[in-house]
Design an enzyme around this catalytic site. Sequence first.
Site, mmCIF file in Angstrom:
data_model
loop_
_atom_site.group_PDB
_atom_site.id
_atom_site.type_symbol
_atom_site.label_atom_id
_atom_site.label_comp_id
_atom_site.label_asym_id
_atom_site.label_seq_id
_atom_site.Cartn_x
_atom_site.Cartn_y
_atom_site.Cartn_z
ATOM 1 N N THR A 242 21.195 16.158 64.919
ATOM 2 C CA THR A 242 22.071 17.301 64.281
ATOM 3 C C THR A 242 23.197 16.910 64.172
ATOM 4 O O THR A 242 24.186 17.559 63.359
ATOM 5 C CB THR A 242 22.164 18.424 65.273
ATOM 6 O OG1 THR A 242 22.695 17.974 66.490
ATOM 7 C CG2 THR A 242 20.658 19.062 65.510
ATOM 8 N N ASP A 243 23.872 15.782 64.281
ATOM 9 C CA ASP A 243 25.139 15.239 64.226
ATOM 10 C C ASP A 243 25.467 14.844 62.691
ATOM 11 O O ASP A 243 24.611 14.195 61.917
ATOM 12 C CB ASP A 243 25.330 13.966 64.852
ATOM 13 C CG ASP A 243 26.721 13.493 64.747
ATOM 14 O OD1 ASP A 243 27.622 13.861 65.557
ATOM 15 O OD2 ASP A 243 27.043 12.858 63.973
ATOM 16 N N ILE A 244 26.509 15.606 62.126
ATOM 17 C CA ILE A 244 26.689 15.247 60.653
ATOM 18 C C ILE A 244 27.097 13.850 60.419
ATOM 19 O O ILE A 244 26.671 13.494 59.269
ATOM 20 C CB ILE A 244 27.901 16.400 60.332
ATOM 21 C CG1 ILE A 244 27.568 17.910 60.492
ATOM 22 C CG2 ILE A 244 28.464 15.946 58.862
ATOM 23 C CD1 ILE A 244 28.428 18.599 60.276
ATOM 24 N N GLY A 245 27.631 13.204 61.265
ATOM 25 C CA GLY A 245 27.926 11.871 61.007
ATOM 26 C C GLY A 245 26.869 10.935 60.964
ATOM 27 O O GLY A 245 26.649 10.158 59.871
ATOM 28 N N TRP A 284 27.151 5.191 62.896
ATOM 29 C CA TRP A 284 28.397 5.985 62.888
ATOM 30 C C TRP A 284 29.671 5.097 62.375
ATOM 31 O O TRP A 284 30.246 5.216 61.637
ATOM 32 C CB TRP A 284 28.944 6.539 64.167
ATOM 33 C CG TRP A 284 28.594 8.037 64.908
ATOM 34 C CD1 TRP A 284 28.520 8.927 64.101
ATOM 35 C CD2 TRP A 284 28.044 8.496 66.075
ATOM 36 N NE1 TRP A 284 27.941 9.951 64.797
ATOM 37 C CE2 TRP A 284 27.616 9.751 65.949
ATOM 38 C CE3 TRP A 284 27.683 7.621 67.382
ATOM 39 C CZ2 TRP A 284 26.978 10.383 67.232
ATOM 40 C CZ3 TRP A 284 27.298 8.305 68.198
ATOM 41 C CH2 TRP A 284 26.830 9.602 68.416
#
Length: 288
Positions: A242-245, A284
């Site tokens: 779910t992390d946008i990055g 990331w």
Amino acid sequence: MWQEIITIEGPYDFDRVIERHALDPLNVVDLQHRTIKIPIVINHSRYVVEVTGIGTVEKPAFKVSGRNEKHKADQLKRISEILQWQIPLKPIHQHFQKTDLSGIFQEHYGTPLVLDFDPFSCLMKCIIHQQLNMAFAHTLTERFVKTFGTNIDDVWFYPNAETLANVTVEELRELQFSTRKAEYIIGLGKAVIDGTLNIEILARQTDDEIYRQLIKLRGIGPWTVQNFLLFGLGRANLFPTTDIGIQNALKKLYNLDRKPTVDEMERYKQMWEPYLSYAALYLWRSIE
């Protein structure tokens, strides 16, 4: 005063480590002299340990020193845990050379998954950083720590649970906390004081056990739990879909015209196990 020379197996890029830490205004980093001062807490006592890189990426070596010889072995052990010296990166790098992430792992060769300095402060920071851009997140955290934390030898320690539990919402509002975030962070301190949350026991539990315990606390959702598992405890096989990055990094990697779906991400990550945390870390880094 004590000093030790530590050597570990390469690759390990210490300069990338301290460059990353230098982004946080609370950290004491000297890039020119390749030095970082690390605040650590052992048995409720605070120590400052200085680490200087004296080796290379392929032959990493460090000069480690402190002013207080009490618990010296524990200080060294904790520094090794924080900087992840006990995790050989060569087999991880070789694993990813057979995957779609081979180029990223070549570009960021020797980048370790370094922990936050203390698990409790990691949880505090995760709550403070929620839904904030990085610049203001650092500013707000700096205000918080410099107001309620402790300074030893010009190194800042986050407040302990007792201090945090006695902070008022009004005091945090003055620092530009939202009312809700202020309640969350104070509640974290109270949870430790009343025994609802035992940080030391968490480190010995499985990811699922930790998730079930932390998710019960106000202000802690899946994103916070995953960040704590990654950067508080260094769990090696986590992938925050779910992390946008992460989504943006995968969009760039696979030249997609939109962010990947959850099903696509689940498919991608199969080839990266059992080192999903390193896949996340390098993804990331690929968009920074």
